[in-house]
Design a protein around this motif. Structure first.
Motif, PDB file in Angstrom:
ATOM      1  N   TYR A  28       6.651   4.524   4.241  1.00  0.00           N
ATOM      2  CA  TYR A  28       7.112   4.733   5.622  1.00  0.00           C
ATOM      3  C   TYR A  28       7.574   3.472   6.345  1.00  0.00           C
ATOM      4  O   TYR A  28       8.191   3.570   7.397  1.00  0.00           O
ATOM      5  CB  TYR A  28       6.001   5.416   6.425  1.00  0.00           C
ATOM      6  N   TRP A  29       7.282   2.297   5.832  1.00  0.00           N
ATOM      7  CA  TRP A  29       7.697   1.066   6.496  1.00  0.00           C
ATOM      8  C   TRP A  29       8.618   0.205   5.636  1.00  0.00           C
ATOM      9  O   TRP A  29       9.552  -0.416   6.131  1.00  0.00           O
ATOM     10  CB  TRP A  29       6.462   0.218   6.882  1.00  0.00           C
ATOM     11  N   LEU A  30       8.343   0.156   4.341  1.00  0.00           N
ATOM     12  CA  LEU A  30       9.041  -0.767   3.456  1.00  0.00           C
ATOM     13  C   LEU A  30      10.531  -0.496   3.275  1.00  0.00           C
ATOM     14  O   LEU A  30      11.313  -1.448   3.207  1.00  0.00           O
ATOM     15  CB  LEU A  30       8.344  -0.802   2.091  1.00  0.00           C
ATOM     16  N   PRO A  31      10.976   0.773   3.176  1.00  0.00           N
ATOM     17  CA  PRO A  31      12.413   0.991   2.945  1.00  0.00           C
ATOM     18  C   PRO A  31      13.309   0.306   3.980  1.00  0.00           C
ATOM     19  O   PRO A  31      14.266  -0.382   3.627  1.00  0.00           O
ATOM     20  CB  PRO A  31      12.544   2.520   3.007  1.00  0.00           C
ATOM     21  N   GLN A  32      13.002   0.480   5.261  1.00  0.00           N
ATOM     22  CA  GLN A  32      13.809  -0.138   6.315  1.00  0.00           C
ATOM     23  C   GLN A  32      13.670  -1.661   6.277  1.00  0.00           C
ATOM     24  O   GLN A  32      14.636  -2.393   6.514  1.00  0.00           O
ATOM     25  CB  GLN A  32      13.366   0.393   7.678  1.00  0.00           C
ATOM     26  N   LEU A  33      12.472  -2.129   5.946  1.00  0.00           N
ATOM     27  CA  LEU A  33      12.221  -3.564   5.871  1.00  0.00           C
ATOM     28  C   LEU A  33      13.089  -4.205   4.786  1.00  0.00           C
ATOM     29  O   LEU A  33      13.748  -5.227   5.005  1.00  0.00           O
ATOM     30  CB  LEU A  33      10.739  -3.786   5.564  1.00  0.00           C
ATOM     31  N   LEU A  34      13.111  -3.588   3.612  1.00  0.00           N
ATOM     32  CA  LEU A  34      13.895  -4.136   2.505  1.00  0.00           C
ATOM     33  C   LEU A  34      15.396  -4.048   2.778  1.00  0.00           C
ATOM     34  O   LEU A  34      16.153  -4.947   2.411  1.00  0.00           O
ATOM     35  CB  LEU A  34      13.561  -3.393   1.209  1.00  0.00           C
ATOM     36  N   GLU A  35      15.818  -2.960   3.402  1.00  0.00           N
ATOM     37  CA  GLU A  35      17.247  -2.809   3.706  1.00  0.00           C
ATOM     38  C   GLU A  35      17.737  -3.961   4.579  1.00  0.00           C
ATOM     39  O   GLU A  35      18.760  -4.586   4.297  1.00  0.00           O
ATOM     40  CB  GLU A  35      17.505  -1.478   4.415  1.00  0.00           C
ATOM     41  N   GLY A  36      16.988  -4.267   5.637  1.00  0.00           N
ATOM     42  CA  GLY A  36      17.386  -5.343   6.530  1.00  0.00           C
ATOM     43  C   GLY A  36      17.372  -6.698   5.847  1.00  0.00           C
ATOM     44  O   GLY A  36      18.279  -7.526   6.053  1.00  0.00           O
TER      45      GLY A  36
ATOM     46  N   SER B 234       0.853  -1.186   0.000  1.00  0.00           N
ATOM     47  CA  SER B 234       0.000   0.000   0.000  1.00  0.00           C
ATOM     48  C   SER B 234       0.889   1.237   0.000  1.00  0.00           C
ATOM     49  O   SER B 234       2.081   1.175   0.338  1.00  0.00           O
ATOM     50  CB  SER B 234      -0.897  -0.001   1.242  1.00  0.00           C
ATOM     51  N   THR B 235       0.325   2.371  -0.366  1.00  0.00           N
ATOM     52  CA  THR B 235       1.130   3.586  -0.510  1.00  0.00           C
ATOM     53  C   THR B 235       1.786   4.001   0.804  1.00  0.00           C
ATOM     54  O   THR B 235       2.960   4.402   0.815  1.00  0.00           O
ATOM     55  CB  THR B 235       0.257   4.737  -1.035  1.00  0.00           C
ATOM     56  N   THR B 236       1.056   3.896   1.901  1.00  0.00           N
ATOM     57  CA  THR B 236       1.628   4.297   3.193  1.00  0.00           C
ATOM     58  C   THR B 236       2.738   3.346   3.616  1.00  0.00           C
ATOM     59  O   THR B 236       3.815   3.780   4.044  1.00  0.00           O
ATOM     60  CB  THR B 236       0.535   4.330   4.282  1.00  0.00           C
ATOM     61  N   ILE B 237       2.515   2.051   3.496  1.00  0.00           N
ATOM     62  CA  ILE B 237       3.544   1.083   3.883  1.00  0.00           C
ATOM     63  C   ILE B 237       4.776   1.241   2.999  1.00  0.00           C
ATOM     64  O   ILE B 237       5.914   1.187   3.473  1.00  0.00           O
ATOM     65  CB  ILE B 237       2.991  -0.353   3.813  1.00  0.00           C
ATOM     66  N   ALA B 238       4.559   1.447   1.702  1.00  0.00           N
ATOM     67  CA  ALA B 238       5.682   1.606   0.772  1.00  0.00           C
ATOM     68  C   ALA B 238       6.538   2.806   1.122  1.00  0.00           C
ATOM     69  O   ALA B 238       7.767   2.776   0.993  1.00  0.00           O
ATOM     70  CB  ALA B 238       5.163   1.739  -0.657  1.00  0.00           C
TER      71      ALA B 238
ATOM     72  N   GLY C 183       0.393   0.267  -4.754  1.00  0.00           N
ATOM     73  CA  GLY C 183      -1.002   0.552  -5.082  1.00  0.00           C
ATOM     74  C   GLY C 183      -1.798   0.585  -3.800  1.00  0.00           C
ATOM     75  O   GLY C 183      -1.263   0.326  -2.720  1.00  0.00           O
ATOM     76  N   ASN C 184      -3.096   0.889  -3.884  1.00  0.00           N
ATOM     77  CA  ASN C 184      -3.867   0.897  -2.640  1.00  0.00           C
ATOM     78  C   ASN C 184      -4.050  -0.539  -2.133  1.00  0.00           C
ATOM     79  O   ASN C 184      -3.759  -1.512  -2.838  1.00  0.00           O
ATOM     80  CB  ASN C 184      -5.204   1.632  -2.798  1.00  0.00           C
ATOM     81  N   SER C 185      -4.531  -0.671  -0.913  1.00  0.00           N
ATOM     82  CA  SER C 185      -4.594  -1.989  -0.272  1.00  0.00           C
ATOM     83  C   SER C 185      -5.491  -2.960  -1.028  1.00  0.00           C
ATOM     84  O   SER C 185      -5.173  -4.146  -1.152  1.00  0.00           O
ATOM     85  CB  SER C 185      -5.076  -1.839   1.175  1.00  0.00           C
ATOM     86  N   GLN C 186      -6.626  -2.466  -1.539  1.00  0.00           N
ATOM     87  CA  GLN C 186      -7.547  -3.354  -2.242  1.00  0.00           C
ATOM     88  C   GLN C 186      -6.926  -3.894  -3.522  1.00  0.00           C
ATOM     89  O   GLN C 186      -7.032  -5.081  -3.837  1.00  0.00           O
ATOM     90  CB  GLN C 186      -8.850  -2.611  -2.569  1.00  0.00           C
TER      91      GLN C 186
END
Length: 305
Positions: free
Chosen positions: A104-112, A98-102, A127-130
């Motif tokens: 604010y959360w995903l960058p650190q997740l992918l780095e690790g 989703s746009t928010t996860i991509a 894309g959006n969650s749906q």
């Protein structure tokens, strides 16, 4: 592993140009032309129509492309599965977010994850969650990170954590003085809402509906797919919006926006979803479990900050 001719043909079909396909494949244009000529000779028919500055597919070309994409996908999967047998995870991983996860959360997740498994190549579709949920259910994506609770039978979900929802508005907005806000208070102010299928929009509508307020009773001043635009209009005093805590931390610190808890408090779930499949690859399973664990830790650290 896959037939090079099919790789070249797929690239030409995708880019609609021998030149662009050559650039993408790091080949010369004559080499691309040669591969296509060989493939057409193999099938004894024309696969591409040249003209008007763009290359198109003949009916035979459309059939070959459909099978080529399946063969190339299977080749990628084969590489990944054999790699797993050597105990070294690698290969492409198609992730929807989703746009928010991509943001604010995903960058650190992918780095690790990349530090642990450098041979894995994440391919992220935002894309959006749906929309993300639908793509995972149809197996267009290996897994998804969304902000709604999936009820699709074709999907297996893992709840990672949750993020609180806030009303956001400009510091000079009439709502900014409130310590918390109910649906009835918000009803009297213009709303900047999200696009259909967006998880925050769904949760916001449920919040108002729980107080007997339909979306048609609200004054919607804008419907936007971009969170950055939502925050910009809110900061300019055009109305209020509802956003997750992770998405507004910098704006709150900079004083561009004011964040106000909802009454009663509302939360958006952070869900990791995968296709329901007893033969799921170890790469998908490993990333899904890693994402659940890391999202929980990130949320805990954010709450303590």
């Amino acid at each position: 592993m896959a037939d090079r001719r099919l790789q070249v043909f797929s690239a030409v079909a995708k880019y609609g140009s021998f030149t662009r396909a050559a650039e993408h494949l790091f080949m010369t244009q004559p080499a691309v032309t040669f591969q296509i000529k060989q493939l057409e000779e193999h099938f004894n028919t024309r696969l591409l129509e040249r003209g008007h500055g763009r290359v198109g597919l003949t009916p035979a070309g459309e059939v070959v492309l459909a099978y080529a994409e399946r063969i190339l996908d299977l080749s990628d999967e084969l590489e990944s599965r054999v790699s797993e047998l050597t105990d070294e995870l690698g290969g492409a991983l198609n992730i929807g977010a989703s746009t928010t996860i991509a943001a604010y959360w995903l960058p650190q997740l992918l780095e690790g994850f990349k530090r642990k498994y450098p041979r894995v190549v994440p391919r992220v579709v935002v894309g959006n969650s749906q929309l993300t949920e639908d793509r995972v259910a149809s197996r267009e994506l290996d897994l998804g990170l969304i902000e709604i609770v999936s009820e699709q039978p074709a999907i297996e979900r893992m709840t990672a954590t949750r993020d609180e929802l806030y009303v956001i508005c400009a510091p000079g907005h009439a709502l900014a003085k409130h310590q918390s806000v109910s649906a009835k208070v918000l009803k009297d102010h213009p709303l900047i809402t999200r696009d259909p299928g967006n998880a925050i929009r769904v949760l916001a509508e449920e919040f108002f509906a729980a107080d007997g307020i339909g979306i048609d009773e609200l004054t919607v001043c804008a419907e936007l797919g971009s969170l950055a635009t939502v925050k910009h209009l809110a900061a300019q005093g055009m109305g209020f919006a509802i956003a997750s805590r992770a998405a507004i931390q910098r704006d709150l610190r900079d004083g561009r926006l004011v964040g106000i808890p909802l009454e009663p408090r509302q939360f958006t779930p952070l869900e990791v979803i995968v296709p329901r499949d007893k033969f799921r690859s170890r790469l998908i399973t490993t990333f899904a479990e890693y994402a659940v664990s890391e999202l929980k830790q990130m949320a805990t650290a954010d709450a303590a900050a």
